[in-house]
Design a protein around this motif. Sequence first.
Motif, PDB file in Angstrom:
ATOM      1  N   MET A 169     -47.881   8.725   3.944  1.00  0.00           N
ATOM      2  CA  MET A 169     -47.160   9.990   4.628  1.00  0.00           C
ATOM      3  C   MET A 169     -45.804   9.910   4.173  1.00  0.00           C
ATOM      4  SD  MET A 169     -49.388  11.411   5.998  1.00  0.00           S
ATOM      5  CE  MET A 169     -48.307  12.734   6.657  1.00  0.00           C
ATOM      6  N   ARG A 186     -47.229  17.675   9.059  1.00  0.00           N
ATOM      7  CA  ARG A 186     -47.638  16.354   8.449  1.00  0.00           C
ATOM      8  C   ARG A 186     -46.841  15.145   9.106  1.00  0.00           C
ATOM      9  NH1 ARG A 186     -50.629  15.538   3.539  1.00  0.00           N
ATOM     10  NH2 ARG A 186     -52.327  16.966   3.688  1.00  0.00           N
ATOM     11  N   ALA A 242     -48.496  12.568  11.362  1.00  0.00           N
ATOM     12  CA  ALA A 242     -48.514  11.073  11.199  1.00  0.00           C
ATOM     13  C   ALA A 242     -47.874  10.121  12.348  1.00  0.00           C
ATOM     14  CB  ALA A 242     -47.664  10.754   9.979  1.00  0.00           C
TER      15      ALA A 242
END
Length: 187
Positions: free
Chosen positions: A46, A65, A69
């Motif tokens: 990530m 994202r 994450a």
Amino acid sequence: ITVVQQLVIPPLFIARYSIAQYGEWGVLSGAVVALGMLNFGLQTFMNQDLAVRLNGGEIEGYRIRQSTALRLLLGIVLSAAVLCLILFLLPLNTWLRLNLSRSDTQWTIYLLCLEILAGIIFGYFDGLFMGVGLAHRGGMWNNVQSALSILGLVVCISFHLSFPVLAGVQLLATICTIGALLIDIHH
């Protein structure tokens, strides 16, 4: 910092406790290290993906994202922390052949588990600096966390405090560093 840790902690620990108790601390610390694998390489993936998205101008993708994450890691960490409560039902001192009380063994291992789980969250936030081209700053925070943990251990060992206190101080060092790191990220 690692060299200082390796040169200072063992002799001090052995002088204030004993070789046998230093070995017990090693057993307790080693019993929980596998928890660090719970991020499944997610942090590394990530952080690299976020760096690519941010540097490519994909701000919306970056935010999605980043949020996903963090939620995933928090879910893993919180689930593991709850599952680790089962440690309080097990005779770990007998199984590990330790001279510690059952309660001290259970609390020490649980607090060390929480410290490793907090380290997963620390690693996530620390890795965010890579995405903004400040990887050196993330390295600095790693050093701060290690130094705080070592300092806490040295003080606790000097006063011959119990193993649960040693583990709690390490957890506290990680939590305090996460707090300071979040303030730095915010700025």
